[in-house]
Design an enzyme around this catalytic site. Structure first.
Site, PDB file in Angstrom:
ATOM      1  N   LYS A  16       0.813  -1.215   0.000  1.00 33.87           N
ATOM      2  CA  LYS A  16       0.000   0.000   0.000  1.00 33.87           C
ATOM      3  C   LYS A  16       0.849   1.270   0.000  1.00 33.87           C
ATOM      4  O   LYS A  16       0.398   2.314  -0.440  1.00 33.87           O
ATOM      5  CB  LYS A  16      -0.992  -0.033   1.151  1.00 33.87           C
ATOM      6  CG  LYS A  16      -2.018  -1.148   0.928  1.00 33.87           C
ATOM      7  CD  LYS A  16      -3.156  -1.138   1.897  1.00 33.87           C
ATOM      8  CE  LYS A  16      -4.229  -2.139   1.508  1.00 33.87           C
ATOM      9  NZ  LYS A  16      -3.804  -3.551   1.657  1.00 33.87           N
TER      10      LYS A  16
HETATM   11  C1  LIG Z   1      -4.365  -4.597   1.099  1.00 29.89           C
HETATM   12  C2  LIG Z   1      -3.602  -5.860   0.968  1.00 29.89           C
HETATM   13  C3  LIG Z   1      -3.991  -6.865   0.057  1.00 29.89           C
HETATM   14  C4  LIG Z   1      -5.247  -6.777  -0.782  1.00 29.89           C
HETATM   15  O1  LIG Z   1      -5.178  -5.781  -1.767  1.00 29.89           O
HETATM   16  P1  LIG Z   1      -6.500  -5.252  -2.500  1.00 29.89           P
HETATM   17  O2  LIG Z   1      -6.083  -4.069  -3.262  1.00 29.89           O
HETATM   18  O3  LIG Z   1      -7.471  -4.910  -1.383  1.00 29.89           O
HETATM   19  O4  LIG Z   1      -7.024  -6.352  -3.358  1.00 29.89           O
HETATM   20  C5  LIG Z   1      -3.185  -7.991  -0.057  1.00 29.89           C
HETATM   21  N1  LIG Z   1      -2.074  -8.137   0.709  1.00 29.89           N
HETATM   22  C6  LIG Z   1      -1.692  -7.206   1.594  1.00 29.89           C
HETATM   23  C7  LIG Z   1      -0.484  -7.451   2.413  1.00 29.89           C
HETATM   24  C8  LIG Z   1      -2.424  -6.039   1.763  1.00 29.89           C
HETATM   25  O5  LIG Z   1      -2.026  -5.106   2.656  1.00 29.89           O
END
Ligand SMILES: *Cc1c(COP(=O)(O)O)cnc(C)c1O
Length: 482
Positions: free
Chosen positions: A118
């Protein structure tokens, strides 16, 4: 570049308008009226560019210069995507795990400040928000609920930024010790951690209730940075283009991506990159036990769960009940037919499901859009962490393991498949210990962080108490009386 709603209502908007807003006025999601193209000549010209330059080129396609000057955009990407912030000049380094399964590589997206993917988008979003607010003289109070990764990525992106404060609700005692330390050790005056005595859904309910109080929301300039934010999606498109260029030496090659998925934000960006013209073979969607998305791609039935029916798993950032970005994909699936999208989401918004298994669009989906999907269970992700470590020496986290497990089953026999590494194992140490018998080693800085004093206000699940905290630290927005 004009943005319109997936449900056909409201007025067209510019990138900078969409950047700071959440849902479209009619409850849909905003998308570009037509997607920009990436041509063969673009890919050739972009080979070898540093990440931040590529980011400026790709994102500029989604933004009019008159709306957000491209020179400012390039300045912001250059400040964001540095080796200092993301650990190496490569920014998203590729690592072979071909000794586990031929063709599989990891694309490392977790080397930013909070060790999860993120950061890739959120770090840029912090600068974009500060720029937008600065030139219009506005403020923004970001209110969010997190079970871990989103909250810390938002806090590390917004800390110390002018005109912005963050109020982040988390379920008391339910995040990993590392996640808690990451968020609660921050001392910036504009970061406010609120632990709610309850579960993630209680936090989410409070955020919804506060946001639904339109008078309070306007008076305190409340906004969000959740996964439907369009700025996050376009910033994520960049690493699919970059990963493709890193993995190939000619535009004749095709690459597949395997994506650990929850809210469909990450893989939506891959879908957009593919639609723009990046030679992507398959988009392999991996879920954990919360498999509403795998079910859709396998059957044509989209059946969101009630949020309290979500399973708590060892890949918690993928524990979703409904996939908030999925509507954008369905809009493309139906070639921009907003009436159909609106009809389907009339059911979803009522807590229902839809079945499009018999439509020609669903039957042609895999061939046209490249999607395949699979599920991984706790036992499978633990076994995958263990096997990848044994055969390659690489330690992966539980979310990445879901991606690797499903990629092992569904990656094409030829060509490279990049599994997106969405978090580092140190964030989910307990599950990693279960797999390999030891916890990932901490760096000195991480060990120090775990020992820092923690700053968090713990509350019962009370809307009024949360509103009171927001009101006590934010001046009312200009033009309203206090
Ligand atoms: C947020 C997240 C996901 C999922 O991503 P999306 O964009 O919600 O599909 C997968 N793995 C980790 C470690 C995350 O922080």
């Amino acid at each position: 570049m004009r943005y319109i709603s997936t449900r056909g209502g409201g007025r067209p908007q510019t990138f900078s308008q969409v950047l700071l807003s959440g849902l479209a006025e009619d409850g849909g999601l905003m998308l570009p009226e037509t997607l920009p193209r990436i041509t063969d000549a673009d890919l050739t010209a972009w080979r070898g560019l540093p990440y931040h330059t590529l980011a400026a080129r790709v994102i500029a396609r989604f933004v009019d210069d008159a709306d957000l000057p491209h020179a400012e955009l390039a300045r912001m990407t250059a400040e964001t995507y540095t080796a200092q912030t993301f650990g190496s000049e490569a920014i998203t380094p590729l690592t072979s795990i071909e000794a586990f399964r031929p063709g599989l590589w990891l694309q490392g997206l977790s080397n930013g400040p909070t060790l999860a993917f993120k950061d890739m988008a959120m770090q840029l979003l912090g600068r974009l928000f500060e720029f937008e607010l600065g030139r219009t003289g506005r403020r923004l109070n970001i209110l969010g609920a997190t079970s871990g990764d989103t909250g810390s990525a938002a806090e590390y992106a917004m800390r110390g930024r002018a005109g912005i404060a963050v109020f982040m609700l988390s379920p008391a005692g339910r995040m990993s010790p590392f996640q808690r330390a990451q968020m609660y050790s921050l001392t910036d005056a504009n970061i406010h951690n609120i632990a709610v005595e309850g579960v993630f859904d209680d936090c989410q309910d409070i955020v919804k209730a506060v946001s639904n109080d339109l008078e309070f929301k306007a008076r305190h300039a409340i906004g969000t940075v959740n996964s439907i934010n369009w700025g996050r999606i376009v910033a994520q498109v960049v690493y699919y283009v970059y990963g493709y260029l890193q993995a190939t030496s000619s535009n004749d090659e095709r690459v597949s991506f395997a994506v650990p998925s929850g809210n469909f934000g990450n893989i939506l960006a891959g879908h957009i990159a593919r639609e723009m013209g990046v030679p992507i073979e398959r988009l392999i969607l991996a879920t954990n036990e919360n498999n509403v998305l795998a079910e859709f791609f396998q059957t044509g039935i989209y059946r969101p769960r009630a949020s309290r029916e979500t399973f708590e798993t060892s890949s918690p950032s993928m524990d979703i009940s409904k996939a908030s970005n999925f509507e954008r994909f369905v809009y493309h699936l139906f070639d921009g037919d907003a009436d159909r999208v609106r009809a389907l989401w009339r059911e979803v918004d009522r807590g229902g499901a839809f079945d499009i298994s018999a439509t020609p669009e669903f039957l042609g989906l895999q061939e046209r859009f490249g999607f395949v999907a699979g599920t991984s269970t706790h036992a499978e992700r633990i076994a995958t962490i263990r096997a990848v470590h044994a055969r390659t020496g690489v330690l992966i986290d539980t979310h990445t393991a879901d991606g690797v497990k499903v990629a092992r089953d569904l990656a094409p026999a030829h060509g490279k498949t990049l599994v997106l590494e969405t978090a580092l194992p140190v964030k989910f140490a307990a599950a990693v210990r279960e797999a390999v018998g030891f916890e990932p080693p901490l760096t000195d800085a991480q060990r120090r962080m775990l020992d820092l004093p923690q700053h968090v206000t713990t509350l019962p699940p009370s809307i009024e108490r949360v509103k009171a905290i927001i009101a006590s630290v934010t001046a009312p927005a200009a033009g309203s009386s206090h």
